[in-house]
Design an enzyme around this catalytic site. Structure first.
Site, PDB file in Angstrom:
ATOM      1  N   LYS A  88     -10.106  -2.098  -5.468  1.00  0.00           N
ATOM      2  CA  LYS A  88     -11.399  -2.496  -4.770  1.00  0.00           C
ATOM      3  C   LYS A  88     -12.151  -2.090  -5.611  1.00  0.00           C
ATOM      4  O   LYS A  88     -12.056  -1.534  -6.861  1.00  0.00           O
ATOM      5  CB  LYS A  88     -11.316  -1.223  -3.552  1.00  0.00           C
ATOM      6  N   GLU A 143     -16.437  -3.281   7.876  1.00  0.00           N
ATOM      7  CA  GLU A 143     -16.180  -2.756   8.604  1.00  0.00           C
ATOM      8  C   GLU A 143     -17.013  -1.319   7.736  1.00  0.00           C
ATOM      9  O   GLU A 143     -17.778  -0.063   8.954  1.00  0.00           O
ATOM     10  CB  GLU A 143     -15.085  -1.477   7.669  1.00  0.00           C
ATOM     11  N   GLU A 190      -3.046   7.058   2.036  1.00  0.00           N
ATOM     12  CA  GLU A 190      -3.597   7.856   2.782  1.00  0.00           C
ATOM     13  C   GLU A 190      -2.558   7.731   3.873  1.00  0.00           C
ATOM     14  O   GLU A 190      -2.069   7.302   5.626  1.00  0.00           O
ATOM     15  CB  GLU A 190      -4.339   6.245   3.520  1.00  0.00           C
ATOM     16  N   LYS A 222       0.891  -1.060   0.115  1.00  0.00           N
ATOM     17  CA  LYS A 222       0.037   0.070  -0.353  1.00  0.00           C
ATOM     18  C   LYS A 222       1.156   1.287  -0.138  1.00  0.00           C
ATOM     19  O   LYS A 222       1.434   1.541   1.291  1.00  0.00           O
ATOM     20  CB  LYS A 222      -1.205  -0.250   1.172  1.00  0.00           C
ATOM     21  N   ASP A 272     -15.004   3.342  -1.130  1.00  0.00           N
ATOM     22  CA  ASP A 272     -14.251   2.202  -0.475  1.00  0.00           C
ATOM     23  C   ASP A 272     -15.259   1.815   0.642  1.00  0.00           C
ATOM     24  O   ASP A 272     -15.551   1.592   1.323  1.00  0.00           O
ATOM     25  CB  ASP A 272     -13.621   3.406   0.615  1.00  0.00           C
TER      26      ASP A 272
HETATM   27  C1  GCU Z   1     -10.121   1.819   4.719  1.00  0.00           C
HETATM   28  C2  GCU Z   1     -10.014   2.337   6.168  1.00  0.00           C
HETATM   29  C3  GCU Z   1      -8.821   2.170   6.433  1.00  0.00           C
HETATM   30  C4  GCU Z   1      -7.683   0.738   4.962  1.00  0.00           C
HETATM   31  C5  GCU Z   1      -8.030   1.956   3.745  1.00  0.00           C
HETATM   32  C6  GCU Z   1      -7.395   0.844   2.881  1.00  0.00           C
HETATM   33  O1  GCU Z   1     -10.045   3.619   4.300  1.00  0.00           O
HETATM   34  O2  GCU Z   1     -11.291   2.937   6.875  1.00  0.00           O
HETATM   35  O3  GCU Z   1      -8.634   1.476   7.896  1.00  0.00           O
HETATM   36  O4  GCU Z   1      -6.666   0.898   5.902  1.00  0.00           O
HETATM   37  O5  GCU Z   1      -8.979   1.875   3.744  1.00  0.00           O
HETATM   38  O6  GCU Z   1      -7.784  -0.371   2.608  1.00  0.00           O
HETATM   39  O7  GCU Z   1      -6.076   0.826   3.238  1.00  0.00           O
END
Ligand code: GCU
Length: 663
Positions: A345, A378, A271, A267, A350
């Site tokens: 995804k 989630e 984020e 990843k 999300d």
């Molecule tokens: C969502 C999720 C995160 C996770 C992210 C991901 O945003 O809330 O906890 O890290 O997806 O898929 O990387």
């Protein structure tokens, strides 16, 4: 007594159905006697048959039987597939490799467990996708990101744990055809960065070997800036020779210890995680650098496409998070090396309860693709609320992308049929933890089981999968099967009704992601808006809005672009719609919102009433756990109903036609 249940492999006593006669003698022909997979398969047969039918089997090798089960190697069978056929008292299971043989044995045990006769049986299955993968988001301190069923059973207090439960985990996932597992969270921080160092390699090797015995490849999530954090060069620039040299050495060390490691999941630039963008490099530069280094060891780099701007200004109507994966990855289609797989995804946002299919899937025409879904609930009720997700996954697989003249569905793309490639797959963020029943709510076990079955055999229907699971995990009692099946099959629609309307998503308590907070993400930096005002709501993603709809091939692009042809369940995802707009049902949008929210709560009440009649028919502990969860689900559903309805009543000033209570 074990501290955890055996799920669908409980092997409790079953009706014979004339099956005993086949089970006294089993002969393997053409398989390597010493192989660990074979040894594990024999053990499974022995405990399964003893538990379900109290039969003690005799296992022999290379013997031609007159009656019994013959397990024969046949190179003509599809790799990882199997055929089972009964003729005149001999039941023959054929497979070309050990995984196929193992899956065939689990299939036999499944038949016995479901009290189906083996006489005249004929089954042939072959995998729907080459990589069928579970992604664990487990952290080294034992917590699980988005985990709703206790703590990690892979990591405790920063140590890797390999024990009897790890073995039972392997049995469960292998029994449904999973062949790859990522054990640690995609957000690799703190000690998890050290999983590729001597501090942990010995233990990771032990786990990898245990997994291999069930045909499962172990993968690790990787920190792209490990160079910096592990004391290497002070850069993670994928084109920097020092960085490349460091990775060559590191990956060499890892594979010297663990030659059967599957590879890495990354990843990057997502984020807050580090990645190639920091150095002005592309995602392909980052992925290919690692892929080239890992290639001589047969390793795979799985690169996530969850790359978007998470520092957005809500005042900005031009930037659209939904566009991000496509915009960031489409340009480099064809640049990714053969042992890179892009993991995408299912939707562009999300894991919401309803999203369109990501246009990047099939948008890419020269790149290996893996579909990522979320079995961990989630945004779908935290394994408190029941939400059987397999019907949603089926919709995703069947979506026609128009990326090619034929073989253009998502299932085609991830099976390799579209591009003729072999590095493709289907991955799910998994919902397990160290709770006694693995999944918190026992009913969430249907998703744990179901994802694997679906990834292995995409032709199965959601009903078939649910029924298999209920029979094995709960009971063959017809009343139990019928009632639980109905609950599961209706559960996603019900959850959708009392939460967010017509594909808009979010409206959820920030960070926690359980329970309503209509404006919780409205003025945030996450790019997650409903844009409700006094006249209407929804995001204009047509060519007059953000242009997201144009990322699809025709005719999908035109279909989504117009309010008239857009599938109604996604209307608010693609359009800003007046509350007074009339839907196909003849109802206005606002009335639809009110009605579905009342219906959602009524449906939860009906499910609870149906479940209550199963007392004494399902295991007492399961009955109690599920009942407790239903009580919480009802409270949650009411809260959603009342907050959503009140919110839109206050915004629109339009009363409910049926004059029900709106606050
Ligand atoms: C969502 C999720 C995160 C996770 C992210 C991901 O945003 O809330 O906890 O890290 O997806 O898929 O990387």
């Amino acid at each position: 007594m074990k501290q955890w249940t055996q799920g669908w492999l409980s092997y409790s006593p079953k009706k014979d159905c004339g099956n005993n006669k086949f089970l006294k003698k089993i002969s393997f022909q053409g398989f390597d006697k010493e192989s660990v997979i074979l040894q594990n398969a024999i053990k499974e047969l022995e405990i399964g048959i003893a538990g379900m039918l109290s039969v003690k089997t005799e296992v022999t090798f290379e013997e031609q039987l007159e009656t019994g089960i013959q397990i024969v190697k046949n190179n003509e069978i599809h790799s990882e597939g199997y055929n089972i056929e009964e003729k005149e008292g001999i039941l023959t299971l054929q497979a070309s490799d050990e995984r196929g043989m193992l899956y065939g044995i689990y299939a036999l045990l499944r038949q016995i467990s479901m009290e189906k006769s083996l006489t005249d049986i004929k089954i042939a299955e072959q995998p729907g996708s080459p990589f069928r993968m579970y992604n664990h988001w487990d952290n080294m301190d034992g917590s699980i990101e988005r985990g709703y069923s206790g703590k990690s059973f892979f990591f405790v207090k920063e140590e890797v744990v390999v024990n009897e439960r790890t073995r039972d985990y392997c049995r469960l996932v292998a029994s449904v055809g999973i062949n790859a597992v990522v054990i640690n969270n995609v957000n690799v921080v703190g000690p998890a960065t050290y999983l590729i160092t001597d501090r942990y390699l010995e233990k990771v090797k032990e786990m990898t070997d245990l997994f291999s015995g069930f045909g499962i490849k172990l993968f690790l999530s990787l920190n792209f800036a490990a160079t910096i954090e592990l004391g290497g060069p002070n850069s993670a620039d994928p084109l920097d020779p020092e960085v490349i040299k460091w990775w060559e050495q590191k990956i060499g060390e890892v594979y010297a210890k663990i030659p059967n490691l599957g590879g890495f999941l990354v990843k990057a630039d997502s984020e807050g995680r580090p990645g190639p963008f920091t150095y002005g490099r592309t995602q392909a530069d980052g992925a290919n650098m690692l892929a080239d280094i890992i290639k001589p060891y047969g390793g795979i780099i799985i690169w996530r496409c969850f790359v978007y701007n998470c520092q957005q200004d809500w005042r900005d109507y031009k930037t659209d998070r939904a566009r991000a994966a496509y915009d960031n990855f489409i340009k480099m289609d064809g640049d990714y090396h053969d042992n890179v797989i892009l993991q995408i995804k299912n939707g562009p946002m999300d894991f919401q309860v309803r999203e369109p299919i990501s246009p990047l899937l099939g948008g890419l025409k020269k790149t290996n693709q893996m579909l990522e879904v979320q079995v961990a609930q989630e945004y779908t009720g935290h394994q408190i609320d029941v939400c059987y997700l397999i019907p949603m996954f089926k919709e995703i697989l069947e979506f026609k992308t128009y990326c090619a003249k034929e073989h253009d569905t998502i299932a085609d793309i991830i099976s390799g049929r579209t591009l003729g490639n072999i590095n493709t797959g289907f991955a799910a963020v998994i919902n397990t933890g160290n709770d006694k029943n693995w999944t918190g709510n026992d009913l969430a076990g249907a998703n744990f089981y179901g994802f694997g079955r679906l990834a292995y055999n995409m032709k199965l229907t959601a009903e078939e999968i649910a029924e298999e699971w209920i029979r094995q995990a709960f009971s063959n009692d017809t009343e139990v099967v019928e009632k639980v099946l109905k609950i599961l099959m209706e559960s996603r629609a019900t959850y959708e009704k009392y939460t967010t309307p017509l594909g808009i998503g979010w409206m959820v308590t920030p960070h926690v992601h359980y329970g309503p907070s209509i404006d919780g993400y409205e003025y945030s930096r996450w790019g997650t808006y409903h844009r409700a005002d006094h006249l209407g709501m929804g995001v204009d993603r047509s060519d007059k809005g953000t242009g997201y709809a144009q990322q699809y091939y025709e005719p999908n692009a035109a279909m989504y672009n117009s309010m008239e042809t857009c599938p109604e369940e996604l209307l608010l995802f693609f359009h800003h719609v007046p509350y007074t707009y009339t839907l196909k049902s003849g109802k206005t949008l606002i009335q639809h919102i009110y009605d579905t929210h009342f219906e959602g709560v009524e449906e939860v009440e009906a499910m609870m009433a149906s479940w209550a009649t199963l007392k004494g028919r399902v295991n007492e502990e399961i009955f109690t756990v599920v009942t407790e969860r239903f009580n919480k689900q009802l409270a949650n559903a009411k809260e959603w109903r009342d907050q959503v309805n009140t919110y839109f009543y206050r915004k629109s000033g339009i009363a409910d036609e049926k004059e029900r209570m709106i606050y």
